[in-house]
Design an enzyme around this catalytic site. Sequence first.
Site, mmCIF file in Angstrom:
data_model
loop_
_atom_site.group_PDB
_atom_site.id
_atom_site.type_symbol
_atom_site.label_atom_id
_atom_site.label_comp_id
_atom_site.label_asym_id
_atom_site.label_seq_id
_atom_site.Cartn_x
_atom_site.Cartn_y
_atom_site.Cartn_z
ATOM 1 N N LEU A 1 0.833 -1.204 0.000
ATOM 2 C CA LEU A 1 0.000 0.000 0.000
ATOM 3 C C LEU A 1 0.864 1.248 0.000
ATOM 4 C CD1 LEU A 1 -2.588 -1.059 2.707
ATOM 5 C CD2 LEU A 1 -3.023 -0.818 0.260
ATOM 6 N N GLY A 2 2.043 1.154 0.577
ATOM 7 C CA GLY A 2 2.870 2.351 0.642
ATOM 8 C C GLY A 2 4.037 2.079 1.559
ATOM 9 N N LYS B 1 1.836 -3.864 8.868
ATOM 10 C CA LYS B 1 2.886 -2.854 8.947
ATOM 11 C C LYS B 1 4.158 -3.606 9.288
ATOM 12 C CE LYS B 1 1.928 1.253 10.675
ATOM 13 N NZ LYS B 1 2.388 2.308 9.779
ATOM 14 N N GLY C 1 6.192 3.752 4.875
ATOM 15 C CA GLY C 1 6.199 4.820 5.863
ATOM 16 C C GLY C 1 7.515 4.885 6.583
ATOM 17 N N SER C 2 7.542 5.675 7.648
ATOM 18 C CA SER C 2 8.799 5.835 8.377
ATOM 19 C C SER C 2 9.230 4.521 9.000
ATOM 20 C CB SER C 2 8.642 6.871 9.482
ATOM 21 O OG SER C 2 7.294 7.071 9.772
ATOM 22 N N PHE C 3 8.303 3.570 9.114
ATOM 23 C CA PHE C 3 8.656 2.348 9.827
ATOM 24 C C PHE C 3 8.886 1.181 8.897
ATOM 25 C CE2 PHE C 3 5.855 4.994 12.255
ATOM 26 C CZ PHE C 3 6.676 5.262 13.324
ATOM 27 N N GLY C 4 8.693 1.375 7.607
ATOM 28 C CA GLY C 4 8.818 0.249 6.693
ATOM 29 C C GLY C 4 7.551 0.148 5.863
ATOM 30 N N LYS C 5 7.432 -0.937 5.117
ATOM 31 C CA LYS C 5 6.319 -1.064 4.176
ATOM 32 C C LYS C 5 5.001 -1.357 4.882
ATOM 33 C CE LYS C 5 8.799 -2.482 0.077
ATOM 34 N NZ LYS C 5 10.041 -3.159 0.374
ATOM 35 N N ASP D 1 3.240 12.568 15.831
ATOM 36 C CA ASP D 1 3.436 12.667 14.385
ATOM 37 C C ASP D 1 2.071 12.682 13.710
ATOM 38 O OD1 ASP D 1 4.960 12.910 12.134
ATOM 39 O OD2 ASP D 1 5.304 10.765 11.865
#
EC number: 2.7.11.1
Length: 633
Positions: free
Chosen positions: A61-62, A84, A64-68, A177
């Site tokens: 899906l995308g 996540k 982010g700061s933490f991984g896919k 955040d």
Amino acid sequence: MSSNNNTNTAPANANSSHHHHHHHHHHHHHGHGGSNSTLNNPKSSLADGAHIGNYQIVKTLGEGSFGKVKLAYHTTTGQKVALKIINKKVLAKSDMQGRIEREISYLRLLRHPHIIKLYDVIKSKDEIIMVIEYAGNELFDYIVQRDKMSEQEARRFFQQIISAVEYCHRHKIVHRDLKPENLLLDEHLNVKIADFGLSNIMTDGNFLKTSCGSPNYAAPEVISGKLYAGPEVDVWSCGVILYVMLCRRLPFDDESIPVLFKNISNGVYTLPKFLSPGAAGLIKRMLIVNPLNRISIHEIMQDDWFKVDLPEYLLPPDLKPHPEEENENNDSKKDGSSPDNDEIDDNLVNILSSTMGYEKDEIYESLESSEDTPAFNEIRDAYMLIKENKSLIKDMKANKSVSDELDTFLSQSPPTFQQQSKSHQKSQVDHETAKQHARRMASAITQQRTYHQSPFMDQYKEEDSTVSILPTSLPQIHRANMLAQGSPAASKISPLVTKKSKTRWHFGIRSRSYPLDVMGEIYIALKNLGAEWAKPSEEDLWTIKLRWKYDIGNKTNTNEKIPDLMKMVIQLFQIETNNYLVDFKFDGWESSYGDDTTVSNISEDEMSTFSAYPFLHLTTKLIMELAVNSQSN
């Protein structure tokens, strides 16, 4: 609801593109809705079609700061979830691994209708995989596709957001955040906040390294790299979000990062005339630069504009109207406080032992004991959290409009297939949206590159202190910052310290006095000791830059002019509610002879060796002076 045809199939796409760049100069991390499968690494065991536990991966899906973030479904129920995937490399040092896993388990206990639920955690050698509730859309895509959002509609979203934030703050978790990508929408147009509790587990809790290049929503104290960011930072971000919903543009937005930072630090923005006085007033109180003066989440919930049409289930326990007030008086004390004066609920104990992995007798022991040990407190916290979930459910049942969504709220595991049939038709994201998404990603990434290399950031680099002045960000420890709103029992709770972790020291002196009084005391002491200081600027009220003559004594070689004016910076930090820390920092030397040339030819090493004792000497004098003054008062 007629809006079931999903906000992704927007005929409004044509006009949405020119708004979009406003809200999304940032790395688009997962409106779990974008279709961006190019990020896939086919060799990975997490490729499309792969199985993890009971889930089969559909697509990425995308990122982010933490991984896919991947879309997946449960192989037996067909329920869609988002995965996540957090690479352990980005997490804090390996000795924190245990703490992080505990922390993620703690997040599983959070149950609020407007927070993305964490159903399960799957661990592998290199990754932690969080199985979370899937929400197909981002609030901001929805805003952009509407021509204009009425205050009423914006307020409904805002109430849901604030209620979720209040709930987490009450349970010692600060988001830090909040930004558009973290505000998702389900098919009933309810907000779901993602990533609560995750900023805590990033290495060193350093926001700037981890935030996805979206400073537009960050509070002044976050961008200036202050060491402590508490619940107040979420209030600021919510203020920016409310502004964007009502005004359809960002309050702080500039192509140049230095200008943007300057505007945020000084709180420079304009309020359009069309806002109602109530909305404008609330935004003003949320976007106050000094976090000590900023409105609190609790105060927002009592604001008149906010309270219009507020569904009761969104209120925290202490703000709920109690119809049977009279006979509740004797009970109300127990209500939020410790579980020990109440019957222990065996169901809750079972849930607690299965989600957090505590032994049952350990749970009973900690609930029956009045002992104040970190381990017991941690269990009590978790017990109270689940207990409160139960009463929240009772409130939701009473609220007609919400009760049909109760099933999904209650489920410890994802809901079944039937509830999902509607949303299956949605997963076909039309081609236009995908293209637009790719365009947005591209601009987000270039935007991010310029942000990280901006020379303006360099001046913050050397201020990066390895000294941890403030408490760790364990959710249990955030209780300290929440005490003001907390229950009477909260004050008994002491932070959890794992055996391995070293004691965190506070450097400087701590004070429970009112911040302005503290500053006043310091100025009086400095004056008594003959130091000089620069007049503080409005935004630097809590920082004193000073010079102080230090007599070096036996000058053997009179030609060698040793600089004799030590420069220091004194700064007041807030550690937790009503608890402040005065920090002293050495800031170099000047010469009282008026020529600074001599200073420059002393090497930096010599300078610091030579300075350590004088600095400690003067600091000690100042602390003694403060102690004397406070006794004489």
